[in-house]
Enzyme design. Structure first.
Site, PDB file in Angstrom:
ATOM      1  CG  ASP A   1      -4.999   1.881   1.133  1.00  0.00           C
ATOM      2  OD1 ASP A   1      -3.990   1.469   1.713  1.00  0.00           O
ATOM      3  OD2 ASP A   1      -5.995   1.177   0.884  1.00  0.00           O
TER       4      ASP A   1
ATOM      5  N   GLY B   1      -9.135   3.116   7.239  1.00  0.00           N
ATOM      6  CA  GLY B   1      -8.892   4.527   7.543  1.00  0.00           C
ATOM      7  C   GLY B   1      -7.441   4.842   7.834  1.00  0.00           C
ATOM      8  CG  PHE B   2      -6.077   5.729  10.520  1.00  0.00           C
ATOM      9  CD1 PHE B   2      -7.409   5.596  10.886  1.00  0.00           C
ATOM     10  CD2 PHE B   2      -5.543   7.007  10.381  1.00  0.00           C
ATOM     11  CE1 PHE B   2      -8.205   6.710  11.135  1.00  0.00           C
ATOM     12  CE2 PHE B   2      -6.333   8.133  10.629  1.00  0.00           C
ATOM     13  CZ  PHE B   2      -7.660   7.985  11.017  1.00  0.00           C
TER      14      PHE B   2
ATOM     15  CB  SER C   1      -0.898   0.039   1.241  1.00  0.00           C
ATOM     16  OG  SER C   1      -1.452   1.340   1.371  1.00  0.00           O
TER      17      SER C   1
ATOM     18  CG  ASP D   1      -6.182  -3.534   2.964  1.00  0.00           C
ATOM     19  OD1 ASP D   1      -6.856  -2.703   2.317  1.00  0.00           O
ATOM     20  OD2 ASP D   1      -5.109  -3.256   3.529  1.00  0.00           O
ATOM     21  N   GLY D   2      -4.643  -5.181   5.943  1.00  0.00           N
ATOM     22  CA  GLY D   2      -4.537  -4.475   7.222  1.00  0.00           C
ATOM     23  C   GLY D   2      -3.788  -5.245   8.290  1.00  0.00           C
TER      24      GLY D   2
ATOM     25  CG  MET E   1     -11.562  -3.776   4.871  1.00  0.00           C
ATOM     26  SD  MET E   1     -10.063  -3.285   4.009  1.00  0.00           S
ATOM     27  CE  MET E   1      -9.217  -2.349   5.296  1.00  0.00           C
TER      28      MET E   1
ATOM     29  CG  MET F   1     -11.176   2.469   2.162  1.00  0.00           C
ATOM     30  SD  MET F   1      -9.675   2.436   3.138  1.00  0.00           S
ATOM     31  CE  MET F   1      -8.485   2.794   1.849  1.00  0.00           C
TER      32      MET F   1
ATOM     33  CG  MET G   1      -8.400   6.427   3.044  1.00  0.00           C
ATOM     34  SD  MET G   1      -7.357   6.413   4.519  1.00  0.00           S
ATOM     35  CE  MET G   1      -6.683   4.751   4.402  1.00  0.00           C
TER      36      MET G   1
ATOM     37  CG  HIS H   1      -9.117  -0.306  -0.495  1.00  0.00           C
ATOM     38  ND1 HIS H   1      -8.534  -0.545   0.732  1.00  0.00           N
ATOM     39  CD2 HIS H   1     -10.449  -0.415  -0.319  1.00  0.00           C
ATOM     40  CE1 HIS H   1      -9.475  -0.806   1.626  1.00  0.00           C
ATOM     41  NE2 HIS H   1     -10.651  -0.735   1.007  1.00  0.00           N
TER      42      HIS H   1
HETATM   43  C1  DX5 Z   1      -6.524   0.839   5.691  1.00  0.00           C
HETATM   44  C2  DX5 Z   1      -6.010   0.504   4.302  1.00  0.00           C
HETATM   45  C3  DX5 Z   1      -4.924  -0.516   4.331  1.00  0.00           C
HETATM   46  C4  DX5 Z   1      -3.693  -0.049   5.109  1.00  0.00           C
HETATM   47  C5  DX5 Z   1      -2.692  -1.162   5.185  1.00  0.00           C
HETATM   48  O1  DX5 Z   1      -7.721   1.558   5.576  1.00  0.00           O
HETATM   49  O2  DX5 Z   1      -7.051   0.011   3.485  1.00  0.00           O
HETATM   50  O3  DX5 Z   1      -4.563  -0.839   2.984  1.00  0.00           O
HETATM   51  O4  DX5 Z   1      -3.121   1.052   4.444  1.00  0.00           O
HETATM   52  O5  DX5 Z   1      -1.606  -0.678   5.939  1.00  0.00           O
HETATM   53  P1  DX5 Z   1      -0.870  -1.654   6.982  1.00  0.00           P
HETATM   54  O6  DX5 Z   1      -0.364  -2.819   6.157  1.00  0.00           O
HETATM   55  O7  DX5 Z   1       0.242  -0.822   7.549  1.00  0.00           O
HETATM   56  O8  DX5 Z   1      -1.898  -2.080   7.979  1.00  0.00           O
HETATM   57 ZN    ZN Z   2      -6.429  -0.755   1.511  1.00  0.00          ZN
END
Ligand code: DX5
Ligand code: ZN
Length: 216
Positions: free
Chosen positions: A36, A143-144, A9, A176-177, A138, A69, A38, A67
């Protein structure tokens, strides 16, 4: 032990030198770049828009795994279509008419993905399993980056993996995450085929080793 593909990402990249950071990571054996997006409405954070992704068009040597969001993603889908875009993934929770949104993405010649948040049951996607090209489970609240992996994502991966085996569906399963070298085997063993990793790759002391360990 199954192997998986990896989609680092760019949210975890150094934005002050995004092109160089992406060029470095993609030289180490990755299959996709995870983009990503957002909007500060669907998720409590704002990342970047289509122009940042397009700034990578001359650099990216692997396809974009976008992705979204964002609320009501139909408004912006066209903006993320480039020659390098392979997947555009929307959130089930952000779409008022998922069938229409999937048709919209497919009408642009792009593969359509659907993502579900940790609190969403996997069965909600049953009506569309024959139409989607990717399911993004997810394993953190969207979000982060840099959050802790949520174990309750594992049964969902198994669920979609069994459904795919039973019915011959064509979607690939992505997670993802919060995934890194220490826990990637958990999701690989559950049947995941594509792993998103942000901080575990971009912040790694040895990026090549991190990528290898995550892919298995
Ligand atoms: C969160 C994103 C993820 C995130 C993954 O909302 O969709 O893709 O950036 O980051 P890590 O691998 O650091 O959790
Ligand atoms: Zn993502």
């Amino acid at each position: 032990m199954e192997k998986a593909m990896i989609s680092p990402s760019i949210l975890a990249a150094d934005f002050a030198r995004l092109g160089a950071d992406v060029a470095d990571v993609q030289s180490r054996g990755i299959e996709y770049l995870h983009i990503d997006v957002m909007d500060g409405a669907f998720v409590p954070n704002i990342s970047f828009g289509p122009d940042v992704m397009k700034s990578l068009n001359g650099i990216a040597s692997v396809p974009y795994d976008v992705h979204l969001m964002i609320e009501d993603p139909d408004r912006y889908i066209e903006k993320f279509v480039t020659d390098n875009t392979e997947f555009i993934t929307v959130h089930y929770e952000a779409c008022s008419d998922l069938s229409h949104t999937l048709e919209h993405i497919h009408s642009l010649g792009i593969k359509a993905g659907v993502s579900i948040k940790p609190g969403t049951a996997p069965e909600v996607l049953n009506p569309w399993l024959g139409d989607i090209d990717l399911i993004l489970v997810m394993s953190v609240e969207p979000g982060f980056g840099g959050q802790k992996f949520m174990e309750n994502s594992v049964p969902k991966i198994s669920y979609y993996s069994s459904k795919k085996a039973e019915n011959g569906y064509g979607y690939i399963i992505e997670v993802d995450g919060g995934i890194g070298p220490a826990n990637a085997h958990i999701v690989r063993d559950a049947g995941v085929e594509l792993i998103v990793a942000g901080s575990a790759v971009f912040k790694a002391a040895d990026r090549t080793e991190a990528i290898k360990a995550i892919k298995g």
